[in-house]
Motif scaffolding. Sequence first.
Motif, short mmCIF file in Angstrom:
data_model
loop_
_atom_site.label_atom_id
_atom_site.label_comp_id
_atom_site.label_asym_id
_atom_site.label_seq_id
_atom_site.Cartn_x
_atom_site.Cartn_y
_atom_site.Cartn_z
N PRO A 69 36.86 33.82 38.77
CA PRO A 69 37.87 34.83 38.62
C PRO A 69 38.00 35.61 39.79
O PRO A 69 39.29 35.84 40.20
N GLU A 70 36.82 35.71 40.77
CA GLU A 70 36.90 36.41 42.03
C GLU A 70 37.53 35.63 43.06
O GLU A 70 37.96 36.22 44.36
N VAL A 82 40.08 49.68 30.58
CA VAL A 82 38.67 49.39 31.00
C VAL A 82 38.43 49.96 32.39
O VAL A 82 37.81 49.29 33.40
N PHE A 84 36.27 52.20 35.21
CA PHE A 84 34.98 52.23 35.28
C PHE A 84 34.48 53.92 35.31
O PHE A 84 35.04 54.63 35.70
N PHE A 86 31.88 55.56 35.49
CA PHE A 86 30.75 56.00 36.35
C PHE A 86 31.05 56.38 37.83
O PHE A 86 30.54 57.06 38.41
N PHE A 95 37.90 50.34 44.09
CA PHE A 95 36.81 49.33 43.64
C PHE A 95 37.31 47.98 44.40
O PHE A 95 36.28 47.22 44.89
N GLN A 99 35.58 45.23 48.20
CA GLN A 99 35.11 43.78 48.21
C GLN A 99 35.75 43.14 49.54
O GLN A 99 35.25 42.25 50.05
N TYR B 166 33.75 45.29 31.27
CA TYR B 166 33.91 45.84 32.69
C TYR B 166 33.34 44.84 33.87
O TYR B 166 34.09 45.07 34.89
N ALA B 170 35.68 43.75 37.04
CA ALA B 170 35.14 43.79 38.33
C ALA B 170 35.12 42.32 39.16
O ALA B 170 35.59 42.23 40.11
N ARG B 171 35.20 41.32 38.24
CA ARG B 171 35.17 39.94 38.94
C ARG B 171 36.68 39.65 39.39
O ARG B 171 36.82 39.13 40.37
N GLY B 174 37.28 41.07 42.72
CA GLY B 174 36.63 40.33 43.97
C GLY B 174 34.96 40.28 43.85
O GLY B 174 34.69 39.73 44.75
N CYS B 175 34.59 40.63 42.83
CA CYS B 175 33.02 40.95 42.92
C CYS B 175 32.53 39.40 42.14
O CYS B 175 32.98 38.88 41.32
N SER B 176 31.47 38.81 42.97
CA SER B 176 30.96 37.67 42.49
C SER B 176 29.96 38.08 40.90
O SER B 176 29.89 39.35 40.95
N LYS B 177 29.25 37.32 40.33
CA LYS B 177 28.85 37.45 39.13
C LYS B 177 27.53 38.48 39.52
O LYS B 177 27.58 39.49 38.80
N GLU B 179 27.21 40.61 42.06
CA GLU B 179 27.85 41.70 42.57
C GLU B 179 28.44 42.33 41.52
O GLU B 179 28.31 43.78 41.39
N ARG B 183 27.22 46.03 40.86
CA ARG B 183 28.23 47.32 41.15
C ARG B 183 28.86 47.90 39.75
O ARG B 183 29.07 49.17 39.82
N VAL B 184 28.56 47.33 38.85
CA VAL B 184 29.19 47.81 37.41
C VAL B 184 28.01 47.79 36.30
O VAL B 184 27.94 48.94 35.82
N PRO B 187 25.04 50.21 37.18
CA PRO B 187 25.36 51.90 36.91
C PRO B 187 25.70 52.28 35.52
O PRO B 187 25.34 53.34 35.00
N LEU B 188 26.42 51.41 34.71
CA LEU B 188 26.41 51.79 33.33
C LEU B 188 25.25 51.52 32.50
O LEU B 188 25.35 52.46 31.56
#
Lengths: 354, 269
Positions: A69-70, A82, A84, A86, A95, A99, B166, B170-171, B174-177, B179, B183-184, B187-188
């Motif tokens: 996906p990224e 959805v 975040f 926090f 967010f 990245q 969530y 995030a992915r 642009g976050c890798s798994k 990350e 990042r998510v 914290p949750l």
Amino acid sequence: MIKIEGLSLRLGEFNLKDIDLSIRDGEYFVILGPTGAGKTVLLECLAGLHHFKKGKVYFNGADVTRLMPEERNLGYVPQDYVLFPFIDVFNNIAFGLKQLKISTSEVRERVNKLADLMGVSHLLHRETRTLSGGEKQRIALARALAPSPRFLLLDEPLGALDLRTAKNLRLELRRIHRQFGLTTIHITHDLMEALEMADRVAVIQDGRVEQVAEPEKMLFYPEGEKVADFIGSPNILDCDYCRSLGQGVMEVGCGDMKLTVAHEGGDIRKIAILPRHIYVSETRPPGLSVNGFQGLITSIEPAGNTVKILIDVAEKSLLSEIPSYIFEDMNLTVGKEVFLILRMRRIRVYESSL
Amino acid sequence: MFRILKGAGGERVFRVATISAMVLLALFFLGIIASLLAYTKWDTFVSALFSEEILFAIRLSLMTATIAAVISMLIAVPVAYAISRARFPGKDIVDSLLDLPIVISPVALGAALLVFFNTPLGSAIDDNIIKFVFSVPGIVLAQVTVISALAVRLLKSTFDGIDPRYEQVARTLGCSKPEAFFRVTLPLARDGLIASGILTWARAVGEFGATVMLAGATAMKTETLPSAIFLSLASADVEKAIAVIFVLILIAVAALLVIRRIIGRRYRI
């Protein structure tokens, strides 16, 4: 351009079967279907959130089927947003920017710009759980748009909003689409929303693409019984003349019927209205009735939770569909004289003759 | 016969029954604590509490429990995440296996550890790497063995409560798994992590069975607070035992209060 080829996937209750779709550059593409049709799963496949063995996905000609996906650079707005919980609104929008390898000041600048565009500047330091549905949706959009995605994927973006907010956001989505020229895929179960917003619509039922067409075409020429059933056979009337009444309102004549519709611009050739937007009443509706007529019931046919009533009006046959519980409270029989109202705001008008 | 339990009468009977059960149980615990108070005298209590042996036991318990809790959490976070999110064949079996240390008697676990260190592999570790048997590292190992399963269980429910969407969002941003996890998800999970950490730490402070099997209960060497109670009573020094019991109660109450505050904020068990 987004191209989906032969995508098949079974995921719990959902089952996508051999999906072929191609979405043009800059298009606002709506995927329409009832709940459980597999729309969300299909969108998640585009976002790279599911692995599937059968089928390919291409973005601008490049095979992205196996990309994470990224690695896809997509803006994805899931159902219920959805956000975040926090971090505050600013950091939600920022967010994806964090990245990217860009400076903090540039992040701030881009967040401010997007917040401005989406009209959420005053919310930047709020916690997400105190926001209204419409605010959340704007922020989810800003968050998705922030890293400058190639495509925008929207999952039921108006579904959870009240009518007024949904209407505002509908206009805003179109505005954003124009402004960014961003190829957008929008999922909905709401026919009117699809017809109003889409450049083209794909109807999906039971995990299968039943028809892809421009909204008017879909409305006037549904392919197959499933699509026709879902669209609900609209009443289509040819117009003989039309005349502007000013303030965005026109009078059109269809045979012996005179109708008032909301329209500005060229001559109207056809109008369409869905059966569920024709109201039936036993007594003359009180007050000034726009688009009110009198007619004779020629047939009554129960259809699940609704009842379909065919009414002869001025030598035309109009189909009305009313909820069963309302039908049961009325005393409607074949041959009975009734009053009906065609809701002005729900009448769609077409300038081309198709 | 159950006619009386119908309608408003039934509701009243049910209410009275459940509330009296609650009150009786609370009275039972209060009675136990009251009997401790009745038995102890202030000056002997203080002198027992500040005796060198008890101060040593407090220090040793706090230190070993903290190390054990940290190690357990570091192990439990990835394990709980895997059980909560991953799908693989035989997951149910692994899941049940990880529950075993919670239901098995700690004494049995400690004995099993002792047996392990008598095998060629175990004694090689004990002789050449770290000495566990009848030593302080043995206390930590015994505690980790008992509490890590509890930490996994608590953290699993935390991760279960976090919507995987969530991470998915995030992915797409642009976050890798990994990350996305840092990042998510972390914290949750923050409140859950803190609460689980405190609960496992408190459980480690109270651990006795496995500790005494593997590390023994030698005064001024491997004497933790629970061992101190055991040793005091074994030598008929009731005053000292009561002093230690109060220390343990104090630690437990403090842990519960901190957790309550966290739960009051957001976290649900």
